[in-house]
Design a protein around this motif. Sequence first.
Motif, PDB file in Angstrom:
ATOM      1  N   PHE A   1     -20.946  34.666 -16.153  1.00  0.00           N
ATOM      2  CA  PHE A   1     -21.789  35.208 -15.184  1.00  0.00           C
ATOM      3  C   PHE A   1     -23.245  35.072 -15.615  1.00  0.00           C
ATOM      4  O   PHE A   1     -24.077  34.868 -15.025  1.00  0.00           O
ATOM      5  N   VAL A   2     -23.346  35.104 -16.969  1.00  0.00           N
ATOM      6  CA  VAL A   2     -24.843  35.107 -17.481  1.00  0.00           C
ATOM      7  C   VAL A   2     -25.322  33.921 -17.669  1.00  0.00           C
ATOM      8  O   VAL A   2     -26.612  33.478 -17.563  1.00  0.00           O
TER       9      VAL A   2
ATOM     10  N   PRO B   1     -25.074  30.692 -16.525  1.00  0.00           N
ATOM     11  CA  PRO B   1     -25.608  29.714 -15.353  1.00  0.00           C
ATOM     12  C   PRO B   1     -27.063  30.371 -14.861  1.00  0.00           C
ATOM     13  O   PRO B   1     -27.955  29.491 -14.536  1.00  0.00           O
ATOM     14  N   SER B   2     -27.395  31.579 -15.002  1.00  0.00           N
ATOM     15  CA  SER B   2     -28.490  31.829 -14.233  1.00  0.00           C
ATOM     16  C   SER B   2     -29.518  32.568 -15.266  1.00  0.00           C
ATOM     17  O   SER B   2     -30.787  32.272 -14.925  1.00  0.00           O
ATOM     18  N   LEU B   3     -29.127  33.368 -16.230  1.00  0.00           N
ATOM     19  CA  LEU B   3     -30.025  33.847 -17.312  1.00  0.00           C
ATOM     20  C   LEU B   3     -30.303  33.125 -18.361  1.00  0.00           C
ATOM     21  O   LEU B   3     -31.084  33.275 -19.177  1.00  0.00           O
TER      22      LEU B   3
ATOM     23  N   TRP C   1     -30.407  35.778 -22.773  1.00  0.00           N
ATOM     24  CA  TRP C   1     -29.945  37.168 -22.361  1.00  0.00           C
ATOM     25  C   TRP C   1     -28.332  37.477 -22.885  1.00  0.00           C
ATOM     26  O   TRP C   1     -28.038  38.355 -22.906  1.00  0.00           O
TER      27      TRP C   1
END
Length: 500
Positions: A162-163, A165-167, A171
């Motif tokens: 979850f983290v 790809p986006s953040l 993070w």
Amino acid sequence: MVEDAVEAIGFGKFQWKLSVLTGLAWMADAMEMMILSILAPQLHCEWWLPSWQVALLTSVVFVGMMSSSTLWGNISDQYGRKTGLKISVLWTLYYGILSAFAPVYSWILVLRGLVGFGIGGVPQSVTLYAEFLPMKARAKCILLIEVFWAFGTVFEVVLAVFVMPSLGWRWLLLLSAVPLLIFAVLCFWLPESARYDVLSGNQEKAIATLKRIATENGAPMPLGKLIISRQEDRGKMRDLFTPHFRWTTLLLWFIWFSNAFSYYGLVLLTTELFQAGDVCSISSQKKAVEAKCSLACEYLSEEDYMDLLWTTLSEFPGVLVTLWIIDRLGRKKTMALCFAVFSLCSLLLFICVGRTMLTLLLFIARAFISGGFQAAYVYTPEVYPTATRALGLGSCSGMARVGALITPFIAQVMLESSVYLSLAVYSGCCLLAALASCFLPIETKGRGLQESSHREWGQEMVGRGTHGTGVTRSLVTIMKAGTLEKEGRRCWISSKAGEA
């Protein structure tokens, strides 16, 4: 003695709280280790690192763990289990958070090495945990704590899905430090080990701790005074090599080395074997000599994360198998069996089997080698006395890191020249470790923890816990002060009445 009080108070609410807290430490440890397999390919692509720098990023963590394991054990034996654990956790948390802000490769290399230095002290949570457990519950509880390790690795992979790809990875490093932060806050609830307090001469503090446990568990505090077994000279390396423990220490060092060497080797081999299809595909492959750029990279895909997840889930059967056999066969035979099954599975990989059978053999091997690791974590705190328990566990953990450092050269470098030779090395090492387990001088099944290296209290506690839930017989025999005084008066009155 403390052992008598712990047995009389039994397992209750206090131990449940301690189980969750210790499990949280293991979960945080597992996440910091698992993040290496996710961070390395990401930095390889983002910073255009050559392959050797990517490998060094993993190795430096193990170097930090190896160099600090004995030191944390020494601190825990000299200054207390709680002190050593708190410092190591705060150290790991601080440098773990700083890693997220590393601007260049050299910074993250140094900071991850310092994180590894702190992680070397996390196994001391097992020392503290084991010293509060009744004999009957000790093996099962320590094994169930290992479930938190598997949860930690699974949680890290899910978090990365979850983290990342986006953040991004920074993070991920920050969020991965959250369990450590929670443990650091709750760590102040932890009491110091009553066994350590008695050994360091703090009788009042030990009694206060035992009363606290009795109150939380809703059990009566045993009457009488604690026997003081003060020992000023604690946590010395030479104590591991006294005539009574010399062979135990040497054999355990080899067992822990073999565990880490084979466990991490299998993790590396799994990827190689899955990519090739089977062992025969690797050995018969005639690879064309092609120019390959060491900077070529690929980001982890969703399929890669799922492979990591399934590989990690194979450790749960290992926990269940070990949990079922460790109190039936004993600690030594359990370790020997785990090593023997891993050795057999490694030899069976020589056969040209299909993908399904390859997966089955690798999962069985991983389950049993992780089970052997868990059995070693049960046996090691049980076999050493309180004065050297933390140092003994720390030195064994340090030897395990040596195995983890060496194994990439077998699973990756040697594999390129001969896959059969690589498998033979792992199989032979575990076969020797199985023999070493059988030759261990002391079986700790059904034996209490030794309080002091000056007197072998553990020998006096064989069979404790089999006489019911009340105060044990040995507790009655060591009652002092008021209890013995009353008995003395009663005997004197009886003798006078007899004379009359």
